[in-house]
Motif scaffolding. Sequence first.
Motif, PDB file in Angstrom:
ATOM      1  N   ALA A  80      61.714-121.943  23.796  1.00  0.00           N
ATOM      2  CA  ALA A  80      61.041-121.004  24.689  1.00  0.00           C
ATOM      3  C   ALA A  80      59.745-120.497  24.062  1.00  0.00           C
ATOM      4  CB  ALA A  80      61.968-119.826  24.994  1.00  0.00           C
ATOM      5  N   SER A  81      59.644-120.582  22.745  1.00  0.00           N
ATOM      6  CA  SER A  81      58.460-120.078  22.046  1.00  0.00           C
ATOM      7  C   SER A  81      57.239-120.958  22.240  1.00  0.00           C
ATOM      8  CB  SER A  81      58.753-119.936  20.549  1.00  0.00           C
ATOM      9  OG  SER A  81      59.771-118.993  20.322  1.00  0.00           O
ATOM     10  N   ASN A  82      57.435-122.278  22.191  1.00  0.00           N
ATOM     11  CA  ASN A  82      56.270-123.177  22.301  1.00  0.00           C
ATOM     12  C   ASN A  82      56.290-124.073  23.534  1.00  0.00           C
ATOM     13  OD1 ASN A  82      58.058-125.325  21.738  1.00  0.00           O
ATOM     14  ND2 ASN A  82      57.601-125.277  19.542  1.00  0.00           N
ATOM     15  N   GLY A  83      57.282-123.880  24.413  1.00  0.00           N
ATOM     16  CA  GLY A  83      57.310-124.635  25.663  1.00  0.00           C
ATOM     17  C   GLY A  83      57.921-126.014  25.561  1.00  0.00           C
ATOM     18  N   GLN A  84      58.434-126.377  24.406  1.00  0.00           N
ATOM     19  CA  GLN A  84      59.038-127.698  24.252  1.00  0.00           C
ATOM     20  C   GLN A  84      60.178-127.888  25.248  1.00  0.00           C
ATOM     21  OE1 GLN A  84      60.464-128.520  20.304  1.00  0.00           O
ATOM     22  NE2 GLN A  84      61.379-130.473  20.859  1.00  0.00           N
ATOM     23  N   GLY A  85      60.208-129.034  25.885  1.00  0.00           N
ATOM     24  CA  GLY A  85      61.274-129.369  26.812  1.00  0.00           C
ATOM     25  C   GLY A  85      61.020-128.964  28.247  1.00  0.00           C
TER      26      GLY A  85
END
Length: 200
Positions: free
Chosen positions: A178-183
């Motif tokens: 959730a911190s870097n938008g991965q996924g």
Amino acid sequence: MIITSAQFVMSNSDITKCPTDNKAEYAFIGRSNVGKSSLINMLTNHKGLAKISSKPGKTQLVNHFLINKEWYVVDLPGYGFAKVAKNTKQRFSKLIFSFIESRPNLVNLFVLVDCRHEPQGKDVDFMEWLGVNGVPFSIIFTKADKLAKQKLSDNIKAYEKELLNTWEEMPPYFISSASNGQGREEILSYIEETNKTLSL
């Protein structure tokens, strides 16, 4: 998929009062403090949509959010809540299983797992129950930014090994942060492609 709108619709402790407009539902569930609300906000690109708390067990109701006026994100109470009373745990469990068993438009249940930990009994048992009861689900490994790539890979392989003791193949899974938008793109694409196959 581009998210053009995301709006809170309702919170319920009574499954019979959930929306009845025949739209697809994608529900999110996991152990307390797994990062569920943060993930929902990241996916919908709406920081305040799902309420975030550092206190485990904050989500105590079934929360529906309408996405693009076409389908629902459903935020379910967590399981394994360490700091709530026993009778509250029982109420949560009844609410969770009632929703899963009774909602005809539940297309997929995303089971969130903290990637920093090796397979946990509660997660494995819950997924086993879903399989036995024919509930379609996918796994989202959360907080991927908190681990080195090799450790992340090792932990996911440990989950695969554990699940393949009883499953013929690994359920679909995603790696997220959730911190870097991965996924985000992968999960939304999965929902978009699933929606195309529906005839609700």
